[in-house]
Design an enzyme around this catalytic site. Structure first.
Site, mmCIF file in Angstrom:
data_model
loop_
_atom_site.group_PDB
_atom_site.id
_atom_site.type_symbol
_atom_site.label_atom_id
_atom_site.label_comp_id
_atom_site.label_asym_id
_atom_site.label_seq_id
_atom_site.Cartn_x
_atom_site.Cartn_y
_atom_site.Cartn_z
ATOM 1 N N ASP A 190 0.833 -1.194 0.000
ATOM 2 C CA ASP A 190 0.000 0.000 0.000
ATOM 3 C C ASP A 190 0.875 1.254 0.000
ATOM 4 O O ASP A 190 1.725 1.425 0.869
ATOM 5 C CB ASP A 190 -0.878 -0.036 1.268
ATOM 6 C CG ASP A 190 -1.943 1.030 1.239
ATOM 7 O OD1 ASP A 190 -1.778 1.997 0.488
ATOM 8 O OD2 ASP A 190 -2.939 0.881 1.968
ATOM 9 N N THR B 226 -3.186 6.515 -3.384
ATOM 10 C CA THR B 226 -1.967 7.184 -2.942
ATOM 11 C C THR B 226 -0.858 7.052 -3.972
ATOM 12 O O THR B 226 -0.219 8.041 -4.342
ATOM 13 C CB THR B 226 -1.464 6.568 -1.619
ATOM 14 O OG1 THR B 226 -2.570 6.185 -0.856
ATOM 15 C CG2 THR B 226 -0.634 7.542 -0.874
ATOM 16 N N THR B 227 -0.631 5.816 -4.412
ATOM 17 C CA THR B 227 0.447 5.586 -5.364
ATOM 18 C C THR B 227 0.186 6.365 -6.646
ATOM 19 O O THR B 227 1.084 7.031 -7.179
ATOM 20 C CB THR B 227 0.564 4.089 -5.668
ATOM 21 O OG1 THR B 227 0.541 3.372 -4.452
ATOM 22 C CG2 THR B 227 1.836 3.787 -6.405
ATOM 23 N N ASP C 166 -9.265 -0.216 3.746
ATOM 24 C CA ASP C 166 -9.377 0.361 2.406
ATOM 25 C C ASP C 166 -10.547 -0.247 1.650
ATOM 26 O O ASP C 166 -11.250 0.460 0.923
ATOM 27 C CB ASP C 166 -8.070 0.148 1.638
ATOM 28 C CG ASP C 166 -6.946 0.991 2.211
ATOM 29 O OD1 ASP C 166 -7.257 1.929 2.968
ATOM 30 O OD2 ASP C 166 -5.775 0.720 1.901
#
Lengths: 530, 553
Positions: free
Chosen positions: A58, A91-92, A392
């Protein structure tokens, strides 16, 4: 320069140099995160100097773990973690897109384009992309199938496929269980409980509540069927009062007498509960469970145990609310006129002991609107990894419910946006179109990295996708097992609408801000007197 | 009725210095564990320790403790407890994922120091190895002898431990408390401990009061008060030394001054909060002044320590804590933490002072009666900054440990001149000390507790005693043999409340008032307004007035 007059120690980087600093930072953090993206990305195992292990895929977790020193990099990292705080995913992607926007910008700026013009282009492109997003989004009905697709897509980028599919079902079932008509879902009503035991594939949904403590009396039953549940926030333990403390002025007999009188008061409370139990349960097959947020001392436990009541003390504050939703009844703050209608019901209450830890399961509730996800795993780092994934997954489901729509995944949105932006670019006059071109190119980083991470050639795949996209009105994504174009709808790959929207917004803003920086300085308060 | 069971206490440690002190304290306790059943022990270890079972079914006995520190402060100590579950070797096989796509990022393995290595290979532990802990100790885990429960360690990921740590101001701690790590996980851990215990006396909190931990710990204390309403004794610690005091240049001197100012602000906010939420708080520091340079170190006879080493000064404070807290962790007493805080804090005088005499120097061939007769000055040396203990209108609770009753006085046949002293009529140590105190103080309340067991000072306790201290802590006229080490010493410690504590508060108020708060923009950025600052000052001033004797009598 003014600052160097005021503070000769100030470190300054200007214009091109400042931009170079920002761009290299963005690239650096992009390189770290790149390999994580998508279901075929790498898993990172972080081992600390003392031997502690953390396993994650993550981006958000990774950014939290890394100590980022560079100010620009930490700005990007903060933007990405803010993304996670708001939407629970992406996020990535945020890091990758910001990095790519700056890379593209660098090309144009080095050719002499003013950053301000470029930023203008970015802003136009952003607005257009949001329009495109509205077009490609697919409205969905809230049902098990559609939620499973979204949740699975999100989870497969975080844990192994087998586990991801299992967790997706657990998450979806839990949300559907607590969802009431059109009201927004309160994810706090899904309790997440860890047990270090067996393997992660034993993770399951408990339609009821699991508490991380058990009864503290040897004679209490370990399992009861057909139970009344009394939830309360009433102290059942004796506490020394102010007048009874200290030893300068009192004899021990005097003190002991006072203690007895005060103890009597607590006993009255316990007797109220016992009376109610006798009235309701004696002579029937029903049993009685007390779950208290406050303490219960051994003497009170003893009184309750004699009646065959299970009593738990010091329950989590939030569990009071959850219990009322799971079992019915209301949490009581006093035992004055306590009656049957205040109580909840559970079909089965039992205790599970694991080493020194006790767990109490409150199960078989009538239509519970609060449930528990019980995570299992052989060791601590697995538990942590699964817990992060479940959080998530729940967010993804909740987003879908509140959006009422999803976006085709597997890079399909980015390919479509790229195509449409390139068309839109030609309608814009002036140099701002260069900004749009850069923006369109930057979005492609997502499918490119997806392809690379799956072992395919990035250019190859992109060309194939773009060709297919031109011919096909349907969205086109990349199949990560074959490298060929597919329709993500058929494969059941969907992303959250809100996540994409957030990425578009925040990336454009951060990237514009960074390219507009023309001076970086480091100067502390040090030369002012404190 | 289980009247004699005093109940359990949960200890919470916030910050690096507090952990240094805490580590010494747990070491001292574990070194003094006595497993033989024959000897009667007077200390009830169940008050601070808990019994548990690990995964392999072995019984464990670990401190009922939660500690908080920053990332990187653990050194070579793994976060996962070795007591519970084995340490796993990192490898691709650990991850359910395509092995080719697992990326292992290993930091350099940290070497354990010799002391920790010897603890690990237990067979070796009996050897009389020479450790150079003064140089080897970088962080508190380097001299940790105790073993912890997995719940105990809590590491803050957001900030890195180090000299220029960014976790330096009060409001940061408050913000951190609101994060999920604390508001859910940490709060749950507290609840787990509380749930386990049948009778909870209360909480003792050791905290660093000069950096961000001041805010974190006071938020935690507020929570404890709201949730459990129990008794909370706080020990705000002030480190004896900061690395920035070793400045070389003018620039660095300025930096150091600024840091000092923000430390004073942190202290002011911290004390203001403790005044409101704790049942009793006792500031501890081995320096004389505490704030704005801790000042010269407090001196003890026959004891030579280096205030720049947390390893040394921490040991001094730990000895005091271990002795002071004996009052509520003895086997045959019903005196609790609550009683202590009620007795010691009349008229909302929530702050109190502590004092220590380490070692309690009794000559090997002398009796207590002579010793007290020849004693000059006060019995103990205060370890609360900026505070002089008077002899007038005090409330004092003393604990003396390690002097056996047969050292009281000589039997009447050999008494000689002792017989002429009025104290000769006293039959117990307690009686004699109370008599001594009643003669040396005026209109004061004195209470003395006497405990048999000495303070254990075996390694990893630093070698801070001079050569005239014998193996059992008695003072000899000639130096002890070079191979013999001191293994235990008698100690006296006290808790005091009186006008001297007011002086401390006044000094802090004056210092904090002098600061131009507006210049400290970090506070403002973190949401502390000018009004908060002046309100805090006003509160401190009012608090200080509680200690005015004119109003008191």
């Amino acid at each position: 320069m003014a600052i160097s007059l005021l503070n000769p120690k100030a470190e300054v980087a200007r214009a091109a140099q400042a931009l170079a600093v920002n761009i290299s930072a963005a690239k650096g953090i992009q390189d770290v995160m790149k390999s994580n993206l998508g279901p075929k990305g790498t898993v990172k195992m972080l081992v600390s100097g003392a031997g502690d292990i953390k396993i994650t895929k993550d981006g958000n977790v990774l950014l939290h773990e890394m100590q980022i020193q560079h100010p620009t990099a930490s700005l990007i990292a903060r933007a990405s973690t803010a993304q996670d705080d708001m939407t629970g995913d992406g996020t990535t992607s945020t890091v990758l897109v910001i990095g790519e926007l700056l890379k593209q910008a660098d090309n144009y700026i080095s050719e002499g384009l003013h950053p301000r013009v470029l930023a203008e282009g970015f802003d136009k492109a952003r607005e257009k992309t949001l329009e495109i997003l509205e077009k490609v989004k697919i409205p969905v009905e809230v049902n098990r199938e559609s939620l499973l697709d979204v949740c699975r897509t999100s989870l497969r980028t975080k844990v192994h496929q087998n586990v991801a599919d299992l967790l997706a079902e657990v998450c979806v079932d839990s949300v559907l269980q607590i969802k009431k008509d059109d009201k927004p879902v309160d994810l706090h009503m899904v309790e997440i409980m860890e047990m270090q035991h067996k393997t992660e594939t034993n993770t399951k949904l408990v339609k009821g509540l699991v508490l991380d403590h058990g009864s503290r009396h040897p004679d209490m039953p370990k399992s009861l069927k057909n139970c009344y549940i009394l939830t309360c926030n009433v102290s059942m333990e004796y506490e020394k009062s102010e007048v009874n403390s200290g030893f300068f002025y009192k004899t021990s007999e005097e003190r002991e007498k006072m203690v007895l009188a005060e103890r009597e008061f607590i006993e009255q409370r316990v007797k109220k509960v016992v009376e109610l139990k006798k009235k309701l349960c004696n002579g029937t097959d029903k049993s009685f469970v007390v779950i208290n947020q406050k303490g219960i001392d051994p003497m009170s436990l003893d009184l309750l145990a004699k009646e065959g009541i299970i009593a738990l003390r010091r329950a989590k504050r939030r569990n009071m609310e959850r219990l009322a939703l799971a079992c019915g009844g209301i949490a009581l703050n006093s035992f004055e006129d306590i009656q049957e209608s205040h109580l909840g019901y559970a079909g089965h209450v039992y205790e599970h002991v694991l080493g020194e830890n006790k767990y109490t399961f409150v199960e078989d509730c009538k239509n519970p609107s609060s449930v528990t996800i019980l995570i299992k795993g052989p060791n601590k780092h697995t538990l942590v990894q699964i817990k992060d994934a479940i959080r998530d997954g729940l967010r993804a489901i909740n987003n879908t419910i509140s959006d009422g729509a999803v976006v085709p995944g597997a890079g399909a949105f980015e390919i479509t946006a790229n195509k449409e932006l390139n068309v839109f670019k030609d309608t814009v006059k002036g140099k701002a179109r260069l900004g749009i071109a850069a923006y369109a190119e930057a979005l492609l980083v997502i499918p490119k990295v997806l392809a690379t991470n799956s072992g395919f050639d990035a250019q190859d795949s992109i060309v194939k996708l773009q060709e297919e996209c031109r011919l096909n009105p349907e969205p086109v994504g990349i199949d990560l097992t074959s490298g060929e174009p597919i329709n993500p709808k058929d494969a059941g790959i969907f992303d959250n609408y809100i996540v994409k929207k957030q990425i578009i917004n925040s990336c454009s803003v951060i990237a514009s801000n960074l390219i507009l920086v023309d001076e970086i300085m480091r100067a502390g308060m040090s030369s002012l007197k404190g | 009725m289980n009247f004699n069971n005093c109940g359990d206490i949960l200890t919470i440690q916030f910050g690096h210095y507090a952990n240094c002190v805490g580590t010494h304290w747990w070491n001292i306790q574990e070194k003094s564990f006595n497993y033989s059943k024959n000897e009667v022990q007077d200390i009830n270890h169940d008050v601070l320790y808990r019994e548990g079972v690990n995964e392999k079914g072995q019984v464990t006995f670990t401190p009922r403790l939660l500690l908080v520190d920053l990332k990187g402060s653990l050194g070579a100590l793994p976060e996962n407890s070795q007591l519970y579950g084995d340490v796993i070797e990192p490898s691709e096989a650990q991850v359910e994922w395509e092995p080719a796509r697992v990326d292992i990022k290993e930091e350099n393995k940290l070497q354990k120091n010799k002391f920790q290595q010897d603890l690990e290979d237990e067979g070796n532990s009996q050897s009389v190895a020479e450790y150079n802990l003064e140089n080897d100790v970088k962080v508190w885990s380097d001299f940790l002898y105790a073993r912890f429960h997995p719940r105990t360690l809590n590491i803050i990921k957001e900030y890195q431990h180090g000299n220029d740590s960014l976790f330096s101001i009060y409001p940061m701690g408050g913000d951190l408390w609101k994060s999920e790590q604390f508001n859910e996980d940490f709060v749950d851990k507290i609840r787990n401990y509380v749930e386990e215990s049948d009778f909870l006396q209360g909480f003792q909190v050791l905290l660093d009061s000069t950096d961000g931990f001041s805010g974190l710990s006071t938020s935690c204390i507020e929570h404890l008060r709201d949730e459990y309403g129990k008794n909370i004794i706080a020990f705000p610690m002030i480190p004896s030394f900061y690395p920035d005091y070793k400045f070389q240049t003018e620039e660095e001197r300025h930096q150091s001054l600024i840091k000092d100012s923000s430390r004073v602000l942190n202290l002011a906010f911290c004390f203001n909060n403790l005044r409101e939420n704790s049942s009793l708080f006792v500031p501890l520091c081995t320096g004389k002044n505490g704030w704005r340079q801790p000042g010269e170190k407090r001196k003890f006879y026959h004891c030579e320590y280096d205030p720049e080493l947390y390893y040394h000064s921490g040991a001094i404070l730990a000895s005091a804590l271990d002795t002071l807290t004996l009052k509520y962790r003895l086997k045959h007493t019903s005196y609790t933490l609550r009683d202590l805080s009620v007795d010691l804090t009349p008229q909302s005088r929530i702050a109190a002072a502590a004092s220590l005499c380490l070692p309690f120097s009794l000559n090997s061939d002398a009796e207590l009666i002579d010793c007290l007769d020849h004693w000059e000055g006060p019995l103990t040396q205060t370890i609360t900054p900026n505070c002089t203990l008077g002899t007038d209108r005090m409330i004092q609770l003393y604990t003396l440990r390690g002097i056996s009753e047969d050292r009281l006085k000589r039997p009447s046949s050999k008494a000689g001149t002792q017989k002429d002293l009025p104290a000769y009529k006293c039959e117990t140590i307690r009686e004699m000390l109370e008599f001594y105190l009643s003669c040396t103080t005026f209109t004061s309340i004195n209470n003395v507790t006497v405990v048999d067991s000495r303070l254990n000072v075996e390694t990893p306790f630093p070698k801070i005693f001079d050569k005239f201290v014998g193996q059992k802590g008695n003072i000899f006229a000639s130096p002890r043999q070079p191979y013999a080490d001191v293994d235990s010493v008698p100690v006296m410690a006290g808790l005091h409340n009186g006008s001297g504590v007011g002086e401390m508060l006044e000094s802090l108020h004056t210092q904090a008032k002098r600061i131009k708060f507006a210049r400290f923009h970090q506070f403002k950025n973190a949401g502390v307004e000018m009004d908060d600052y002046s309100e805090c000052l006003d509160n401190l001033f009012d608090f200080r007035e509680c200690y005015e004797d004119n109003y008191f009598i």
